[in-house]
Structure formats: C-alpha cells, structure tokens
Write an enzyme that holds these catalytic residues in place. Structure first.
Site, PDB file in Angstrom:
ATOM      1  N   GLU A 219      53.559 166.523  57.336  1.00  0.00           N
ATOM      2  CA  GLU A 219      52.915 167.822  57.524  1.00  0.00           C
ATOM      3  C   GLU A 219      53.498 169.018  56.889  1.00  0.00           C
ATOM      4  O   GLU A 219      54.667 169.347  57.039  1.00  0.00           O
ATOM      5  CB  GLU A 219      52.500 168.118  58.970  1.00  0.00           C
ATOM      6  N   GLU A 224      49.713 179.026  59.791  1.00  0.00           N
ATOM      7  CA  GLU A 224      49.511 178.955  61.261  1.00  0.00           C
ATOM      8  C   GLU A 224      49.567 180.170  61.952  1.00  0.00           C
ATOM      9  O   GLU A 224      50.788 181.001  61.841  1.00  0.00           O
ATOM     10  CB  GLU A 224      50.524 177.935  61.951  1.00  0.00           C
TER      11      GLU A 224
END
Ligand SMILES: *[C@@H]1O[C@H](CO)[C@@H](O)[C@H](O)[C@H]1NC(C)=O
Ligand SMILES: *[C@@H]1O[C@H](CO)[C@@H](O)[C@H](O)[C@H]1NC(C)=O
Length: 457
Positions: A219, A224
């Site tokens: 990932e 974020e």
C-alpha cells in the site's frame, strides 16, 4: 438441458445481481507525456463491501451485520452482489462525479437506511482497474479537506489489487472490478466480505467486524488527511514468504498480524509515514492562514517517485512531496530525525524515523522501498475513500497515540468528539473532493510540473 447448464455454470459463483444495472460515474483523468497532457473520462466504481448482497430476488439480505446465508459455498451459490445506478451512487452513497472532480459525502440518509463513507476505485474501463506504474513519474491531484473534522479521514492511496478484481484467478468471482471486488491493503483487513472468490463468512458472527481471513497487499498512502493532520506513507509486505502472491489471503492472528502479533504479520502495518506534525512541525498543515498549507482552501498535492538513475528502469529510491496553493509552491518541511535532516521518504529517512520512534515499525524489514518498487512495476490501483475509525477514532492520524517521543500526531483531542458516533451525528455533511488527478513523466509538463515551473522561474 440449457437450463441445467446455466444453473451449474453459476452454481458456485459470486454472482452479479440482476435488479439494478451497474452504471459507473466517470471523472476526467489526465495522463501526461513529455509532449502534452491528454484527458479522458475514466469510470469510478464502489467497493463490493458497500453493495447490497441478497438472495437474488431482493426479498432477503445475505448479509446484515454478518452473513446469513450459510457456509461460504452456500453464500456464493445462493447470493448476488447488486449493481448501483448512477442516481443511486449519489442518492444512496453520496458519491458524485463532475468534470475532473469526485466528491464523497460523509453521511447519506436514503430510503433503506443510512450510508457512512465510501471506498471507490479508478477504472480503465468498466471491467478493469486503471493500473498505475509511477516509477520515475509524478502524481498530482487537487483536494478540498476543509470540512473534514477530527476523527475523519479523506484518503487517496494506491494498493496492489488485481487489475480485474480477482475475476481471472478465482472463477467463482464473476463480479470482478466492475462491482469493486479484490480490495486488499497493508492492514490485512478482515472486514472484506469476499476474498479469493468466496465469502469471508467463517468466523464472521454477529458482533464481529470481520471473518477468519484478511486481504493483504502493498500500500502507498499518498494522502491520509482531515483538516488538522496529514501523512503520506508507504507500507511494505513480505512477498518472499512461501505461497505468497502479490495479493495475499492471510489466515489467523500471526499471519495477518492481528493484535499482539502486529509485527509478526506479512505486512508492515505502521508504515514509513512522513507526517509533518508527528515529526515536529506543528505549524505546517492546518486550518487558517497561520499554517503554511491552509486546509480551509483547496490545494494541489504533488508526489514524485524518483529512481536512482532518473529512468523508468531505475530502482525506486525516494518519494518526494510538495504542495501548490494559491499559485505558490510549498516544499515539504525538513524534519530532523536522530541528527539528520530529511524532507522526503527514503530508506535513510525510514531508518532514522524508526530508530527515533522505537515503536517496532518494520517497513524496512518487510521489504522497504523494494516492495514499493515491485508494486509499481506490477501496477497499483487508485483508491479514494472517506471513513471514520471504529477502532481508535483516527488518533493515529490526528491526535495523541502510542508512546513518546512519536505519539503526538495532531492537535485533535481524540476523545469522544472523534468517535464515529459523534462525528456522524454532528458533521454528516462533511465531504472530501478530489479533482485534476494526473499522472505524468517526471520531466513532463503535467499540471503540477507546470505550476512548479511557473512559480519557481
Ligand atoms: C515548518 O515548515 C515550514 C515550511 O518548511 C517552515 O517555514 C517552518 O519554519 C517549520 N516550522 C518548524 C517549527 O520547524
Ligand atoms: C483544475 O486545475 C486548474 C488549473 O490549476 C484549476 O484552475 C481548476 O480550478 C482545477 N479544477 C478543479 C475542479 O479542481
């Protein structure tokens, strides 16, 4: 005879429902070469987990808070995953697309209940995901996080999902990328309803938030964030493990790295995060003009995947970040870790950050940059999502979490005002908007590069 054949053909399938025809929203996506940028509409699909899973007639659900359809084989035989119409994307899931912009709304009340957040994927066509290979390339997008409160996360990231959603590898999966199957990430999530073409129903009883298996893969978190904190973070996975393919179904607490086995699992769960606040710059990112990047306004986020020799075939060595806001380029801050300054993600930074944090972070041990390098050779899928956090209220992103010296990650209190219950009740209309998404050769004239040049010269 024909009828019998049809039945047997679909007897073990993760089938596509026939009540609603899937209609993908599209956004304009930019691909830039050294000569020019071209934009083309690309479909967006919603992850399978959010979809209606029913008995085929729609009269009873196969999943409520757990599977209510028997064994994995029975569920796969009897149940269908339903399509979503364009109008339902908006009215049921709060997902709207216009021009280059995708908007994800936090809470949407609809005729059957309430939807919270979403997880969407960029596609190349209606049956396959768009595969990003960003070595020696630059990835750029604009984002509006102004309404995202403490406890929320408007995320844009890459995961190494299969291009067809697992359709080819697992014949019992006939839904595929079209209906958003195949999700995996470095947390090896257990709450994935279908893994390897079958329901993850074993162990998923009422009150549990997932089944026996987890879906693991490399990932790269590009983004974020909420309006108080942001991080970009590569997560590696140990894909040299016997029997492991790039998309790995983990089984059990050690393999999946659950609880106390956090550092024993196949993937690096902490990741090598570059988080300005956590690494010491508390005035870089936040709401208002006193911050270097003001989250009350839209911004452009540029990420460069740099190779050691400056070619597509080189080895991925550095992941750089800069921002553009109001036409001004804002460099990523420089932070000092165990005596050395860093303004980007390199193995040197990851090593120093792990030594400083002393929290067990094992990005380098699980594969480090090489893991990310191979993922970009294979191709990664772009995920855009909006979520809240049932487990730890997003404190790992925006509040006090873990042990000193690396525990302060943002200014959020991390108390009851960051719980899903509170944020859903108080800020249902929050949204994240991603737009102008582009992938460009590093030396090309992509939107980010253009802005950089314009401002720096
Ligand atoms: C935070 O980063 C900005 C931009 O690089 C810089 O101007 C500022 O001095 C930094 N603040 C601290 C406390 O390091
Ligand atoms: C896309 O980028 C252009 C150029 O920077 C900008 O003028 C426009 O507002 C952006 N559009 C969206 C929807 O973000």
């Amino acid at each position: 005879m024909r009828f019998v054949l049809l039945l047997s053909a679909t007897a073990v399938a993760q089938k596509i429902g026939t009540l609603v025809n899937e209609q993908h929203p599209t956004i304009d996506f930019y691909e830039c070469t050294e000569q020019a940028c071209t934009s083309s509409p690309k479909p967006i699909t919603l992850d399978a987990n959010w979809r209606w899973y029913h008995d085929g007639t729609g009269s009873s659900n196969c999943f409520n808070d757990h599977f209510e359809c028997g064994t994995p084989a029975e569920c796969t035989r009897d149940c269908e995953l339903e399509g979503i119409s364009l109008s339902e994307y908006e009215s049921t899931y709060g997902i709207t697309a216009a021009g280059s912009e995708l908007s994800l709304k936090f809470v949407t009340d609809h005729q059957y209940g309430t939807n919270v957040g979403s997880r969407t994927y960029l596609m190349n066509d209606d049956n396959s995901y768009y595969m990003f290979k960003l070595k020696n390339a630059e990835f750029t997008f604009d984002v509006d996080v102004s309404t995202l409160q403490c406890g929320m996360n408007g995320a844009l990231y890459f995961v190494e999902m299969p291009e067809d959603g697992g359709l080819g590898a697992f014949p019992s999966n006939t839904a595929g990328a079209n209906l958003g199957t195949g999700y995996c990430d470095a947390q090896c999530p257990h709450d994935i309803k279908y893994i390897h073409g079958e329901t993850n129903s074993e162990g998923w009883t009422s009150g549990e938030s997932g089944g026996r298996y987890g879906a693991c893969c490399v990932e790269m978190d590009i983004w974020e964030a909420n309006s108080f904190a942001t991080a970009y973070t590569p997560h590696s996975c140990d894909t040299t493990k016997p029997d492991t393919d790039r998309y790995y179904r983990c089984d059990g607490e050690v393999d999946c790295g659950d609880g106390e086995n956090r550092y024993n699992g196949v993937c690096d769960k902490n990741g090598c995060d570059f988080q300005p606040y956590r690494h010491g710059n508390t005035s870089f990112y936040g709401p208002g003009s006193s911050f270097r990047v003001d989250t009350t306004k839209k911004m452009t986020v540029v990420t460069q995947f740099i190779t050691d020799d400056g070619t597509d075939d080189g080895t991925l060595s550095e992941i750089r970040r800069f921002y553009v806001q109001d036409g001004v380029v804002v460099q990523n801050p420089t932070v000092t870790k165990v005596g050395s300054p860093h303004d980007s993600i390199t193995e040197g930074f990851c090593d120093a950050a792990a030594e400083w944090a002393a929290d067990g972070t094992n990005f380098l041990e699980k594969g480090g940059m090489e893991s990310m390098d191979i993922a970009h050779e294979t191709g990664m899928v772009l995920v855009m999502s909006l979520w809240d956090d049932e487990t730890v209220n997003m404190k790992w992103l925006d509040s006090d979490f873990g042990d000193p010296p690396s525990n302060l990650r943002g200014p959020c209190p991390g108390d009851e005002t960051s719980t899903p219950e509170y944020v859903r009740e108080n800020y249902p209309n929050s949204f994240v908007k991603f737009s102008n998404i582009s992938a460009a050769a590093t030396s090309s004239a992509g939107p980010g590069a253009q802005q950089t040049t314009a401002t720096l010269t």
